[in-house]
Design a protein around this motif. Structure first.
Motif, PDB file in Angstrom:
ATOM      1  N   ASN A 161      46.415  43.174  43.379  1.00  0.00           N
ATOM      2  CA  ASN A 161      45.872  44.371  42.727  1.00  0.00           C
ATOM      3  C   ASN A 161      46.993  45.281  42.272  1.00  0.00           C
ATOM      4  O   ASN A 161      48.161  45.124  42.656  1.00  0.00           O
ATOM      5  N   SER A 162      46.620  46.234  41.429  1.00  0.00           N
ATOM      6  CA  SER A 162      47.613  47.101  40.796  1.00  0.00           C
ATOM      7  C   SER A 162      48.017  48.235  41.717  1.00  0.00           C
ATOM      8  O   SER A 162      47.161  48.898  42.321  1.00  0.00           O
TER       9      SER A 162
ATOM     10  N   ILE B  69      40.549  47.858  32.660  1.00  0.00           N
ATOM     11  CA  ILE B  69      40.185  47.159  33.894  1.00  0.00           C
ATOM     12  C   ILE B  69      40.062  48.200  35.009  1.00  0.00           C
ATOM     13  O   ILE B  69      41.070  48.627  35.587  1.00  0.00           O
TER      14      ILE B  69
ATOM     15  N   ILE C 272      35.920  45.346  39.611  1.00  0.00           N
ATOM     16  CA  ILE C 272      35.404  44.266  38.773  1.00  0.00           C
ATOM     17  C   ILE C 272      36.347  43.067  38.836  1.00  0.00           C
ATOM     18  O   ILE C 272      37.503  43.190  39.267  1.00  0.00           O
TER      19      ILE C 272
ATOM     20  N   PRO D 113      38.275  40.890  36.370  1.00  0.00           N
ATOM     21  CA  PRO D 113      38.613  40.960  34.943  1.00  0.00           C
ATOM     22  C   PRO D 113      38.823  39.570  34.340  1.00  0.00           C
ATOM     23  O   PRO D 113      39.149  38.614  35.044  1.00  0.00           O
TER      24      PRO D 113
ATOM     25  N   LEU E 159      44.229  37.652  31.042  1.00  0.00           N
ATOM     26  CA  LEU E 159      44.953  38.421  30.028  1.00  0.00           C
ATOM     27  C   LEU E 159      45.378  37.507  28.887  1.00  0.00           C
ATOM     28  O   LEU E 159      45.788  36.363  29.095  1.00  0.00           O
TER      29      LEU E 159
ATOM     30  N   ALA F  53      46.443  45.302  28.929  1.00  0.00           N
ATOM     31  CA  ALA F  53      45.153  45.821  29.395  1.00  0.00           C
ATOM     32  C   ALA F  53      45.366  47.054  30.251  1.00  0.00           C
ATOM     33  O   ALA F  53      46.090  46.987  31.258  1.00  0.00           O
TER      34      ALA F  53
ATOM     35  N   ILE G 119      44.892  49.316  33.230  1.00  0.00           N
ATOM     36  CA  ILE G 119      44.436  48.938  34.567  1.00  0.00           C
ATOM     37  C   ILE G 119      44.608  50.113  35.514  1.00  0.00           C
ATOM     38  O   ILE G 119      45.583  50.877  35.430  1.00  0.00           O
TER      39      ILE G 119
ATOM     40  N   ALA H   1      42.804  48.020  41.111  1.00  0.00           N
ATOM     41  CA  ALA H   1      42.005  47.045  40.366  1.00  0.00           C
ATOM     42  C   ALA H   1      42.612  45.647  40.501  1.00  0.00           C
ATOM     43  O   ALA H   1      43.823  45.486  40.654  1.00  0.00           O
TER      44      ALA H   1
ATOM     45  N   PRO I 183      44.388  40.703  36.446  1.00  0.00           N
ATOM     46  CA  PRO I 183      43.837  39.579  35.670  1.00  0.00           C
ATOM     47  C   PRO I 183      44.791  38.391  35.665  1.00  0.00           C
ATOM     48  O   PRO I 183      46.002  38.544  35.881  1.00  0.00           O
TER      49      PRO I 183
ATOM     50  N   THR J 170      48.901  37.701  34.338  1.00  0.00           N
ATOM     51  CA  THR J 170      49.665  38.945  34.354  1.00  0.00           C
ATOM     52  C   THR J 170      51.038  38.700  34.956  1.00  0.00           C
ATOM     53  O   THR J 170      51.171  38.080  36.016  1.00  0.00           O
TER      54      THR J 170
END
Length: 453
Positions: A62-63, A92, A96, A98, A101, A107, A109, A113, A116, A119
Motif C-alpha cells: 500500500n501507499s 485510487i 478498493i 485497483p 497500472l 494514477a 493514489i 490505498a 496497483p 507499479t
C-alpha cells in the motif's frame, strides 16, 4: 529477628514463587477452560498462549503517501531518469482493489490505498507538477490531464510492502505478554477479536480491628474509619490482581482462625492481612497464628517495620502493619515487585534520581521511605528533577500520602542529607504502573520479568 529490606523482598518473592501455585493454575479458570476476553477487556491482563498473526501486516502493498503511482517501465534506469510527463489516470482511494497500472500513465493514489499491479514507485504529491490533485470538475471537463515527474524517482519509493511489519504465521505476541493498548491494537489489526488471558492472581484481603468501622457509617467515639481495605484493594487491582474482601469486625483470634481455615483449596493464591502483628496486647493476627508456621519479624524499614510471612494450609500468607501508610509502603516495597516477577504484571515502578529541595534526616539503621512530590526540570535544561518532601515520616499521615507522586528512598546508613543532595525516588502515580521507556526499573526483583514453567 530483624531483616534488611532486600532480605525481606527476596523472602516474599520466594513465598509467592514456590508456594502460591501460580502460574501452574493460571492457564485455566474455575470452569476448567481458558479465559477468552474481548480485546478491550484484556487491558492489563497477561496473555495465556502464543498468538500467531493470521494475516500479514500490512496485508497488501500500500501507499505510504498521497501521490501518484508510477508504472515500473516509466521509471527508467534504476539510477534515475530525467523528468517526464505522464497522463493522469483514475484516482485510487483506500479500500478498493485497483486495476493494473498502464504504462505512460500515473494514477493518483491515497495513503493506505492498495498498490496497483505494475507499479514501480509512488511519487508524493508535493514532488510533482501540479502539486495538487485534479478536481472532479477537471475530470468531467474531459481534457487530457497530465503530471510532470521529478528528475529522479527511486524504484520502490513510498511503497509499504505486505508483511513488512509482521508476516502471516509468525508470532504476533508471546505467552506472558502484558497486554496494553499497543498489544491489543496489534491483535485488532490482525483481525483477532478476543484474547486468551491467564487467570488473575487472587488475593484474600482480610482486615481486623475493634477500633475500625466501615466508611459511610456513623462515626463512633474511639473508632476510626477503615482506610486499609480500600487502600490495599485498589492497589492490588491496579497491580492486576483479583481481590476477595473479608472483614472481621472483632479482634477475636478464634474467628480469625476459622476464617483462615476456610481458605484452603479455595483457589486463593495469597492471604493478606493488615494490623494485629506488632507488640501490643491485642494483636489478633499474632495471637491467632501463634502455633502456626507464620513468622512474625521486624524489617529495618520505616514505616512498615513489623511484618509477617508464612503459609496457612499451604496458601502463602503476608501480614502488613495496620497504619495506612505502613500498609501501602509494605505493598510497594515487598508485594508489588514480587507480583511483577511471578505474574508478569504490573510494570515495575520507574526509578529516578532527584535533588532534595530541603534537608532531611533518617535513622541510620533503617531504610526510610518518605513521601514526596517530584518535579522534572528537563524543560528548564536541567537533567535532574527535584523532590519536595510531603509530610513527615509518620505512618499515619495518609493525607500526605494522597498528595505525593513519589516514594523517596533514604537507605540504611544515610543519616542526614542536605538540600541539593541526590536521592532515589519511585514514581507511584498512574494505573498499572508505568513502562520504563529505558528508565531503570525500581524493583531489582522484577527486572528479569516473569518466570513460567
Amino acid at each position: 529477628m530483624i531483616r534488611s529490606v532486600e532480605e525481606h523482598q527476596q523472602a516474599v518473592l520466594g513465598l509467592l514463587r514456590y508456594s502460591s501455585s501460580y502460574p501452574a493454575d493460571s492457564r485455566t479458570d474455575q470452569d476448567g477452560g481458558g479465559t477468552e476476553l474481548p480485546l478491550a477487556a484484556g487491558r492489563g491482563r497477561v496473555l495465556a498462549v502464543d498468538l500467531q498473526a493470521p494475516v500479514s501486516l500490512p496485508p497488501f502493498d500500500n501507499s505510504q503517501m498521497d501521490g501518484y503511482a508510477i508504472h515500473v517501465d516509466d521509471l527508467g534506469p534504476a539510477s534515475g531518469t530525467s523528468g517526464r510527463t505522464l497522463r493522469v489516470g483514475a484516482p485510487i482511494p483506500a479500500g478498493i482493489v485497483p486495476p493494473d497500472l498502464v504504462q505512460g500513465s500515473a494514477a493518483p493514489i491515497m495513503t493506505g490505498a492498495m498498490i496497483p499491479g505494475n507499479t514501480g514507485a509512488i511519487v508524493p504529491i508535493e514532488r510533482v507538477t501540479p502539486a495538487q490533485f485534479y478536481s472532479a470538475a477537471d475530470y468531467e471537463a474531459d481534457a487530457e490531464l497530465t503530471v510532470d515527474l521529478p528528475e529522479t524517482v527511486e524504484f520502490g519509493a513510498y511503497i509499504r510492502r505486505a508483511g513488512s511489519d509482521i508476516p502471516a504465521g509468525t508470532t504476533a505476541l508471546a505467552a506472558g505478554t502484558l497486554l496494553g493498548p499497543a498489544q491489543l491494537g496489534l491483535l485488532a489489526a490482525c483481525g483477532i477479536a478476543t484474547v486468551p488471558v491467564r487467570r488473575q492472581f487472587t488475593v484474600l484481603l482480610l482486615t481486623t480491628g475493634d477500633e475500625v468501622q466501615e466508611p459511610g457509617s456513623t462515626p463512633q467515639p474511639g473508632k476510626i474509619f477503615d482506610a486499609n481495605t480500600t487502600l490495599l484493594e485498589t492497589a492490588l487491582l491496579d497491580a492486576g490482581a483479583a481481590v476477595i474482601r473479608h472483614r472481621l469486625m472483632d479482634d477475636n483470634p478464634t474467628l480469625l482462625r476459622e476464617a483462615l481455615a476456610a481458605v484452603a483449596d479455595s483457589g486463593i493464591h495469597l492471604i493478606l492481612t493488615t494490623g494485629g502483628i506488632s507488640q501490643g496486647a491485642y494483636e489478633v493476627v499474632k495471637q491467632a497464628l501463634a502455633n502456626s508456621s507464620v513468622e512474625f519479624l521486624s524489617v529495618s524499614m520505616q514505616p512498615g517495620g513489623p511484618q509477617a510471612l508464612g503459609t496457612i494450609g499451604g496458601v502463602p500468607f503476608l501480614g502488613f502493619p495496620g497504619n495506612p501508610v505502613s500498609a501501602l509502603v509494605s505493598f510497594e516495597m515487598f508485594l508489588r515487585p514480587a507480583l511483577t516477577a511471578v505474574v508478569g504484571v504490573p510494570h515495575p515502578r520507574v526509578v529516578l534520581t532527584a535533588a532534595l529541595e530541603e534537608e532531611v534526616s533518617s535513622p541510620e539503621a533503617k531504610h526510610q521511605v518518605r513521601r514526596g512530590w517530584y518535579t522534572p526540570r528537563a524543560a528548564a535544561g536541567e537533567p535532574v528533577g527535584t523532590v519536595r518532601l510531603v509530610g513527615g515520616p509518620g505512618s499515619h499521615l495518609i493525607h500526605a500520602l494522597a498528595e505525593s507522586n513519589v516514594l523517596v528512598h533514604l537507605p540504611a546508613g544515610t543519616g542526614s542529607l542536605a538540600a541539593g543532595d541526590l536521592v532515589s525516588v519511585w514514581l507511584v502515580d498512574g494505573t498499572h504502573g508505568s513502562p520504563s521507556f529505558g528508565i531503570p526499573a525500581a524493583h531489582p526483583l522484577a527486572v528479569a520479568g516473569p518466570e513460567y514453567p
